[in-house]
Design an enzyme around this catalytic site. Structure first.
Site, PDB file in Angstrom:
ATOM      1  N   ARG A  47      23.318  -6.815   4.349  1.00 41.04           N
ATOM      2  CA  ARG A  47      22.690  -5.462   4.435  1.00 41.04           C
ATOM      3  C   ARG A  47      22.693  -4.807   3.225  1.00 41.04           C
ATOM      4  O   ARG A  47      22.083  -3.977   2.707  1.00 41.04           O
ATOM      5  CB  ARG A  47      23.238  -4.681   5.567  1.00 41.04           C
ATOM      6  CG  ARG A  47      22.680  -3.441   5.677  1.00 41.04           C
ATOM      7  CD  ARG A  47      22.674  -2.776   7.046  1.00 41.04           C
ATOM      8  NE  ARG A  47      23.774  -2.838   7.760  1.00 41.04           N
ATOM      9  CZ  ARG A  47      25.367  -2.700   7.486  1.00 41.04           C
ATOM     10  NH1 ARG A  47      25.397  -1.893   6.371  1.00 41.04           N
ATOM     11  NH2 ARG A  47      25.962  -3.097   8.230  1.00 41.04           N
ATOM     12  N   TYR A  99      -1.712   9.083   5.356  1.00 45.24           N
ATOM     13  CA  TYR A  99      -1.418   8.046   6.268  1.00 45.24           C
ATOM     14  C   TYR A  99      -0.939   8.458   7.643  1.00 45.24           C
ATOM     15  O   TYR A  99       0.150   9.178   7.575  1.00 45.24           O
ATOM     16  CB  TYR A  99      -0.500   6.973   5.616  1.00 45.24           C
ATOM     17  CG  TYR A  99      -0.081   5.870   6.519  1.00 45.24           C
ATOM     18  CD1 TYR A  99      -1.169   4.920   6.712  1.00 45.24           C
ATOM     19  CD2 TYR A  99       1.045   5.576   7.142  1.00 45.24           C
ATOM     20  CE1 TYR A  99      -0.997   3.740   7.512  1.00 45.24           C
ATOM     21  CE2 TYR A  99       1.309   4.489   7.934  1.00 45.24           C
ATOM     22  CZ  TYR A  99       0.225   3.529   8.200  1.00 45.24           C
ATOM     23  OH  TYR A  99       0.639   2.352   8.917  1.00 45.24           O
ATOM     24  N   ASP A 171       3.349   8.272  -2.488  1.00 48.85           N
ATOM     25  CA  ASP A 171       3.126   6.992  -2.198  1.00 48.85           C
ATOM     26  C   ASP A 171       1.827   6.389  -2.833  1.00 48.85           C
ATOM     27  O   ASP A 171       0.767   6.840  -2.899  1.00 48.85           O
ATOM     28  CB  ASP A 171       2.459   7.245  -0.561  1.00 48.85           C
ATOM     29  CG  ASP A 171       2.337   6.094   0.299  1.00 48.85           C
ATOM     30  OD1 ASP A 171       1.893   5.045  -0.439  1.00 48.85           O
ATOM     31  OD2 ASP A 171       2.517   6.244   1.509  1.00 48.85           O
ATOM     32  N   LYS A 196       0.735  -3.985   2.100  1.00 47.43           N
ATOM     33  CA  LYS A 196      -0.627  -3.966   1.472  1.00 47.43           C
ATOM     34  C   LYS A 196      -0.799  -4.754   0.236  1.00 47.43           C
ATOM     35  O   LYS A 196      -0.709  -6.268   0.410  1.00 47.43           O
ATOM     36  CB  LYS A 196      -0.851  -2.819   1.404  1.00 47.43           C
ATOM     37  CG  LYS A 196      -0.573  -1.623   2.447  1.00 47.43           C
ATOM     38  CD  LYS A 196      -1.070  -1.873   3.900  1.00 47.43           C
ATOM     39  CE  LYS A 196      -0.671  -1.256   4.857  1.00 47.43           C
ATOM     40  NZ  LYS A 196      -0.458   0.240   5.082  1.00 47.43           N
TER      41      LYS A 196
HETATM   42  C1  LIG Z   1       0.390   0.984   5.711  1.00 46.76           C
HETATM   43  C2  LIG Z   1       0.677   2.126   4.917  1.00 46.76           C
HETATM   44  C3  LIG Z   1       2.197   2.937   5.101  1.00 46.76           C
HETATM   45  C4  LIG Z   1       3.000   2.335   5.951  1.00 46.76           C
HETATM   46  O1  LIG Z   1       3.665   1.137   5.839  1.00 46.76           O
HETATM   47  P1  LIG Z   1       4.070  -0.026   6.844  1.00 46.76           P
HETATM   48  O2  LIG Z   1       4.557  -1.272   5.716  1.00 46.76           O
HETATM   49  O3  LIG Z   1       3.120  -0.267   7.626  1.00 46.76           O
HETATM   50  O4  LIG Z   1       5.203   0.473   7.625  1.00 46.76           O
HETATM   51  C5  LIG Z   1       2.315   3.887   4.305  1.00 46.76           C
HETATM   52  N1  LIG Z   1       1.468   4.659   3.500  1.00 46.76           N
HETATM   53  C6  LIG Z   1       0.431   3.936   3.518  1.00 46.76           C
HETATM   54  C7  LIG Z   1      -0.446   4.712   2.441  1.00 46.76           C
HETATM   55  C8  LIG Z   1       0.001   2.775   3.994  1.00 46.76           C
HETATM   56  O5  LIG Z   1      -1.130   2.353   3.694  1.00 46.76           O
END
Ligand SMILES: *Cc1c(COP(=O)(O)O)cnc(C)c1O
Length: 381
Positions: A47, A99, A171, A196
């Site tokens: 962890r 998001y 982000d 992504k």
């Molecule tokens: C998908 C996404 C998230 C969340 O990520 P997860 O891996 O699904 O927890 C956060 N911000 C953006 C812009 C996203 O496209």
């Protein structure tokens, strides 16, 4: 410094010391044998740290030109850990086109712990001044935003953030470090959903944080271990493998997205195309300035209503109807009913997330096949 493509393949990924394995092994272990109490080789418990994760964290940091990187089990675990920099009664100013999961985390989880949130249109950075309070501690930005692809001027937001000694968190999931490096534009912390484009193959869920601020890093590293939202070694291996081709994939995603955006722009059944790479896009100039490419995600409005959007989505064959984005295969999403359904209807309306809005994650299939799929789906709307 080595170039981006080279760093993606080599940083943190020296051949394995024990065996010479060219690829970082999947260290599938929970614990590490110690010579004597407290005498170990830098690893005590997985962890806290794990060598496969360390490799990924070093590579992620390098790609964003950051000092530090942290990997997580999901994008949301990463975002949640950034929020651990705050304390009850702190105020956060976030962009209004967020998001859906981030909005839900803020409103349905962190509000209950005493954090306060304001959502404003940060395409006008001076809007920050209108909601700034004594207890404001953080600005939360997505750019390009999801699903409207709005571009926020990071340099200008960073100027305001610095003036009031706030934490600027960005982000960077949509742009990836290949097209945009928010830390170099003044951000303090960058997060990713590595589910992504970083992973890139729709085969894992993961998240990441990078920062060059040692105080923020120490606190988030502490919380990564204390809260425990860590990725397993196999997922770290998958993200590392994805990163090796990030530059190739992003170039291809973008080239295909540009063609799809141009195709949609001239289609008579399309009302409006949202893609920062189109000259007609309101923030095209800022996108040109702060990004080296426009990414692979496009949103557009059909002229017809919800039923028309449903028919269009149903008629697609190559584009699969699914949440998520950033994989090599093309996906279509209906934000109002899928990814953004957790945003209240009146807010969705105000933002412009209408029932005829469709979001496409343009993959790296052959562009002629993709255009043909869209063309055919339109004929049946
Ligand atoms: C998908 C996404 C998230 C969340 O990520 P997860 O891996 O699904 O927890 C956060 N911000 C953006 C812009 C996203 O496209």
């Amino acid at each position: 410094m080595m170039k981006f493509e080279t760093r993606a393949i080599h940083i943190g990924q020296e051949p394995d010391k024990a065996t010479g394995a060219i690829i970082v092994p999947i260290y599938q272990t929970s614990t590490y044998v110690q010579k004597a109490p407290g005498k170990h080789k830098g690893y005590e418990y997985s962890r806290t740290s794990n060598p496969t994760r360390t490799a990924l964290e070093k590579c992620l940091a390098s790609l964003e030109e950051a000092r530090f990187g942290l990997a997580f089990s999901s994008g949301m675990a990463a975002i949640s850990t950034v929020m651990n920099l705050l304390k009850a009664k702190d105020h956060v100013i976030a962009c209004d086109d967020l998001y859906g999961g981030t909005y839900r985390l803020f409103e349905k989880v962190y509000k209950d712990y005493g954090l306060e949130f304001s959502y404003v249109d940060l395409t006008f950075p001076e809007n920050i001044l209108k909601v700034l309070k004594k207890n404001t501690r953080m600005i939360w930005v997505e750019t390009p935003t999801n699903p409207l692809l709005k571009i926020i001027d990071l340099k200008r937001v960073a100027e305001i953030s610095k003036r009031f000694k706030l934490i600027l968190a960005v982000d960077n999931t949509f742009a990836t470090p290949y097209f945009q490096k928010p830390l170099l534009l003044g951000a303090d912390v960058v997060v990713h959903s590595s589910t992504k484009y970083l992973g890139g193959h729709s085969d894992l869920v993961g998240g990441a944080i990078v920062s060059s601020n040692p105080n923020y890093y120490e606190r988030m590293k502490f919380c990564q271990n204390a809260v425990g939202g860590i990725p397993g070694p196999f997922d770290c291996f998958l993200v590392l493998r994805g990163l090796k081709t990030l530059s190739l994939r992003m170039r291809e995603h973008e080239a295909n997205a540009m063609e799809v955006a141009n195709f949609l722009s001239t289609h008579k059944k399309v009302k409006k195309v949202l893609y920062p790479g189109l000259r007609s896009f309101p923030q095209y100039k800022i996108a040109r300035k702060q990004m080296s490419g426009f990414g692979g995600t496009i949103s557009f409005e059909l002229k017809s209503n919800l039923a028309g959007a449903r028919r269009f989505l149903k008629n697609l064959r190559l584009f699969s109807l699914a949440e998520s984005l950033g994989g090599v295969e093309s996906l279509a999403d209906h934000p109002a009913r899928m990814t953004h359904s957790s945003i209240p209807l009146n807010l969705r309306k105000r933002l412009g997330i209408s029932d005829n809005l469709v979001r496409l994650s343009v993959g790296i299939e052959n562009i002629e096949d993709l255009i043909e799929d869209l063309r055919r789906a339109f004929t049946l709307v």
